[in-house]
Design an enzyme around this catalytic site. Structure first.
Site, PDB file in Angstrom:
ATOM      1  N   GLY A 247     -36.498  31.329 -26.321  1.00 53.01           N
ATOM      2  CA  GLY A 247     -35.220  30.813 -27.023  1.00 53.01           C
ATOM      3  C   GLY A 247     -34.673  29.646 -26.385  1.00 53.01           C
ATOM      4  CG  ASP A 248     -33.061  25.236 -27.092  1.00 55.83           C
ATOM      5  OD1 ASP A 248     -33.209  24.963 -25.895  1.00 55.83           O
ATOM      6  OD2 ASP A 248     -33.144  24.473 -28.011  1.00 55.83           O
ATOM      7  CB  ALA A 249     -30.753  26.175 -22.823  1.00 60.88           C
TER       8      ALA A 249
END
Length: 946
Positions: A246-248
């Protein structure tokens, strides 16, 4: 068995490199405790000493060179690399990135991981996107080919071991920054399959990418980290067997930003089940959420096992658990970091990326000419961006030109005004404290005042550089003493605190505002500070122009043989991550500079150094020669000067359409490239510069376009060959482009679609035969009537061009494929599989699939060529009426025709509260056009007419 492992010094089976990979992975995962598994589910994976598992970090930035770890080779921005149209070059660059990442990994394996967060594969259907610099353009074929080869270079060619692992991002529909963490974009099946997913497919199927990152946004109502297409398409159809990250902040953002679920436990559980294998969020919060999800039965230990198998499968292939001598990438010499051959490759990439947009004979410039004026705010800059590495050196355009001509023949002006600031309250001038650069109003005379160079980036964004110390004025943090100080080396950062603006104040005074739009005032100690809520606003400042930058530049241009004006953008101002561009023009101050210089000297070259396309209409009409380059990394100045003076013959090609105006673009949140007529595939207006455009200092001629077969089946491959000759006086590269167009179709098809390209080098007078292998499958479109690709029977035009508009040869190919049958109304038809629409968007259906809803009060969807059979009399649909309800009108043959029936939809209590409704319709038979008019808060999942 135990004796065997003891004899070979293997305590556990997973340590044995001769066992099958899956057996080793499964053995290791089986030995973790539940708590250990939880501690391994995030970006920073924990050390498990009892099993010899070391700490590991997923995610090293490496978009165009290793970033944030120290000095590394920096290549041009990705949008510039895309302008090379050179897959082989991309593979070499990927290998360099991997080598330098390995060096840093060897220094600190716990922190400097080998999973590289690159490349960015997002489709750039809108040039206003703030992150345009990070991706490869508007076309899935070009993007897919370039990133596939980059990935091959990054991951290496060993059959088992990875050099590094590429993480494709951001899956998918990520082409806006406004509300990116909470917005959902509407993408129908054809746009999805033919455009947005197409760019990701080749890097997985052919490139074997080992990792992927999901996007912040939602798709059709579902946050991307919960998108079941990660499992169904990426891991299922395309066979990706690595891990998804997942992105930050986006997993916890499912609660905080999207408001999609009510608890972090639900967020992590939904994400893991949807295919997220590694969470990039606050680790302590994520760990607790995972524990809660397990306790609440939202996740099982088997779900964690599945995710960890994916992450550790990659770690095994990186060689972490094997003897070094088995892994060819286990020791990369330190000398590879910023190696001379890497710098040479950076220069080659920068040269190959330069695009000659226009040339009326002014270029190349003769080295023996008398003098040159190098002008503009980007003339003596070699900018890096947020995801750039730290270059060991930077060559600016001014340096490059001086190396070509010598310092005596080169004159320089930024074209910026130099100003003094005087307090409208006290009359004192602003000065800069020599010890810390603090700005104070302590100087009574102009002679004691600081002189600032003011760069106007447009749209109320300017920077001030103090001439006394060469530093930018910035807003200091409280820990640094607060207030304003000339203390920043560059205008950059996540928050760019070096940006200011001036607004009209009382009389002739101007109000100065901070990067956040807050007033700048004098405090009791005569310091310039950002006003607090309790402070009374003061009259502002008088701006006194010490030197008129445009006049200085124009006067300089008059005195030389040629003027070269460098304009463009700062990668941190008016377009970056979190900020979309306000327009696609150059800043007005830069336009004024160009016009003044050209008026003073018609022999003016404009060099655009930028992160995205620009609407340079006046410049195209009046300026004789125009170059474009992205921010070109450490070798920008050498590359541009080599092109300007003919040491290198330019052959870059545009990776995006350059439009005349933002007015030609739909709303930035409109993701339908077909109906919105976006990109060269569908835009039917006149463009400024077309996709694929780029000129050369030599000439190329095309002849003998030949097909290996004039007629093929829907499963065949045809060889396309064309002869290319360099008919000019100079050696050079040519980019041969193959486009295709369906001449008839059941649906709206692209005006043309790129299906292949080759960059070739030819000496003057030389010729070569360029061949392409075109599969019939490459001609397919997504058939919404059957939810699959379809190659239609008919004729297709094959075109060879210098760009999407400059087509030089074409021929016709006959294909024996399929005829799309009529829809069957009796079987459930998914609402999103419409043929046309107006006033609707796609939302989720939590029962499964998606739904169609009205943007406002009403809208419609159309279904063409529907077979109703001998006698259809009842309409049935799965709907939600939310809290207000609505209606569905069933109309035949024309959207403005009379309704065959109206189905009332009562409120169901919420947008995801579903029910089945039905209504009798007048007897319908045969093949007809069907329109469904939606009114109110109706959501339609599927329907049938029986």
């Amino acid at each position: 068995m135990r004796l065997f492992y003891v004899e070979h010094n293997y305590q556990f089976p997973f340590q044995n490199p001769d066992l099958p990979l899956e057996e080793r992975v499964n053995d290791l995962i089986s030995r973790f405790t539940v708590e250990e598994k939880i501690q391994l589910m995030c970006q920073y994976q924990a050390e498990i000493p009892r099993l010899g598992v070391q700490k590991y970090k997923h995610g090293t930035e490496g978009a165009h060179g290793v970033a944030w770890l120290g000095e590394a080779t920096v290549f041009p921005q990705n949008t510039g690399l895309a302008c090379t149209w050179n897959p082989e070059l991309m593979r070499e660059i990927g290998s360099v990135i991997a080598d330098e990442a390995r060096v840093y990994y060897q220094r600190d394996p716990a922190i400097n991981g080998l999973t590289i967060w690159a490349p960015t594969v997002d489709m750039e259907r809108d040039p206003r996107w703030g992150r345009t610099e990070e991706a490869y353009g508007e076309d899935p074929c070009l993007t897919g080919r370039l990133t596939t080869e980059l990935i091959k270079g990054m991951q290496g060619d060993h059959p088992f071991y990875y050099k590094t692992v590429a993480t494709l991002k951001h899956f998918y529909g990520n082409n806006n920054e406004i509300d990116r963490g909470s917005a959902s974009v509407s993408i129908d099946p054809r746009n999805k399959r033919e455009y947005y997913l197409k760019a990701f497919e080749a890097p997985f199927r052919e490139g074997g990418a080992g990792s992927m990152m999901t996007a912040y946004n939602g798709i059709n109502g579902t946050p991307c980290n919960l998108n079941n297409e990660v499992n169904e398409i990426v891991k299922g159809e395309w066979g990706m067997n690595g891990f998804v990250v997942g992105d930050a902040g986006d997993v916890l953002g499912t609660v905080m930003d999207h408001g999609y679920v009510q608890s972090y436990a639900e967020a992590v559980a939904g994400s893991v089940k949807a295919g997220i294998d590694s969470i990039t969020d606050d680790q302590d919060i994520s760990f607790q959420a995972l524990r809660d999800a397990l306790k609440q039965g939202l996740l099982s230990e088997a779900d964690l096992d599945h995710a960890l198998r994916n992450t550790f499968r990659v770690r095994f292939r990186l060689g972490e658990f094997d003897p070094a001598e088995r892994n060819p990438y286990s020791h990369v010499p330190e000398s590879k970091l910023c190696a001379p051959e890497h710098a040479a490759l950076s220069l080659r990439a920068a040269r190959e990326s330069v695009v000659l947009l226009k040339n009326e004979g002014l270029l190349p410039l003769p080295k023996e000419q008398g003098s040159v004026a190098v002008i503009g705010p980007l003339a003596n800059e070699a900018y890096t961006d947020w995801y750039s590495g730290t270059p060991a050196y930077r060559i600016t355009p001014l340096q490059g030109v001086m190396e070509q001509l010598g310092t005596n023949n080169v004159h320089f002006s930024t074209g910026n005004n130099r100003i003094r600031l005087r307090s409208a309250q006290t009359g004192n001038y602003v000065s800069v404290a020599p010890e810390d650069g603090e700005l104070r109003t302590e100087s009574a005379s102009a002679e004691q005042a600081e002189i600032f160079e003011c760069t106007d980036w447009g749209w109320d964004s300017l920077t001030l550089r103090a001439m006394s110390n060469g530093r930018f004025v910035t807003e200091r943090d409280h820990e640094q003493g607060g207030g304003l100080a000339a203390a920043a080396e560059e205008a950059r950062g996540w928050f760019v605190k070096e940006v200011f603006s001036f607004a009209e104040g009382e009389k002739d005074a101007l109000l100065m505002k901070s990067w956040e739009g807050k007033p700048i005032v004098e405090d009791g100690d005569r310091r310039l500070v950002v006003a607090g809520e309790e402070q009374t606003l003061r009259p502002g400042f008088y701006v006194e122009i010490v030197q008129d930058g445009v006049k200085e530049a124009a006067d300089m241009a008059k005195s030389v043989d040629t003027a070269i004006v460098f304009v463009g953008n700062s990668p941190f101002i008016n377009g970056k991550e979190t900020v979309d561009r306000p327009d696609i023009t150059l800043p007005p101050a830069q336009q004024a500079l160009i016009q003044a210089v050209h008026a003073a000297n018609p022999n003016t070259v404009v060099v655009i150094v930028g992160s995205y396309p620009f609407a340079v209409n006046w410049e195209k009409e009046h300026i004789p020669s125009i170059l474009f380059t992205s921010h070109g990394g450490q070798e920008l100045g050498h590359a541009v000067s080599d092109v300007l003076f003919g040491n290198y013959n330019p052959a870059g090609r545009l990776n995006m359409t350059w439009y005349k105006s933002a007015a030609e673009l739909p709303d930035i949140m409109d993701y339908d490239i077909i109906k919105g007529k976006r990109t060269y595939q569908y835009f039917d207006g006149e463009v400024l510069f077309p996709f694929g455009h780029g000129l050369s200092y030599t000439e190329f001629a095309y002849s003998e376009l030949i097909l290996s077969a004039a007629k093929v089946s829907g499963k065949d491959t045809v060889t396309v060959s064309v002869n290319v000759s360099n008919t000019g006086q100079l050696k050079g590269d040519e980019v041969v482009q193959l486009y295709v167009r369906a001449n008839q179709s059941r649906v709206v098809r692209p005006l043309k679609t790129l299906s292949g390209f080759r960059r070739i080098h030819l000496a003057a007078g030389a010729s070569a035969t360029v061949t392409f292998e075109l599969r019939s499958a490459d001609l397919a479109f997504w058939d919404v009537t059957r939810d699959r690709y379809c190659v239609e029977s008919g004729s297709y035009t094959l075109m060879i061009g210098r760009s999407a508009e400059d087509i030089v040869l074409q021929t016709t190919l006959e294909v024996e494929g399929e005829r799309v049958p009529p829809r069957t109304a009796a079987a459930p038809v998914r609402a999103v599989n419409y043929d046309d629409y107006e006033g609707v968007y796609i939302d989720e259906c939590r029962e499964g699939g998606e739904s169609v809803a009205c943007k406002r009060e009403a809208g419609w969807i159309a279904f063409h060529d529907v077979e109703f059979g001998a006698e259809a009399t009842r309409f049935e649909a799965r709907v939600s009426g939310s809290t207000k309800g609505g209606a569905i009108a069933i109309i035949l043959d024309g959207v403005d025709g009379p309704a065959a029936a109206v189905c009332r939809v009562l409120p169901t209590g919420g947008p995801q509260a579903w029910t089945t409704v039905s209504v009798p319709v007048e007897e319908v038979s045969g093949r007809r056009q069907l329109y469904l008019k939606l009114q109110g808060e109706v959501r339609l999942s599927w329907f049938r007419i029986v």
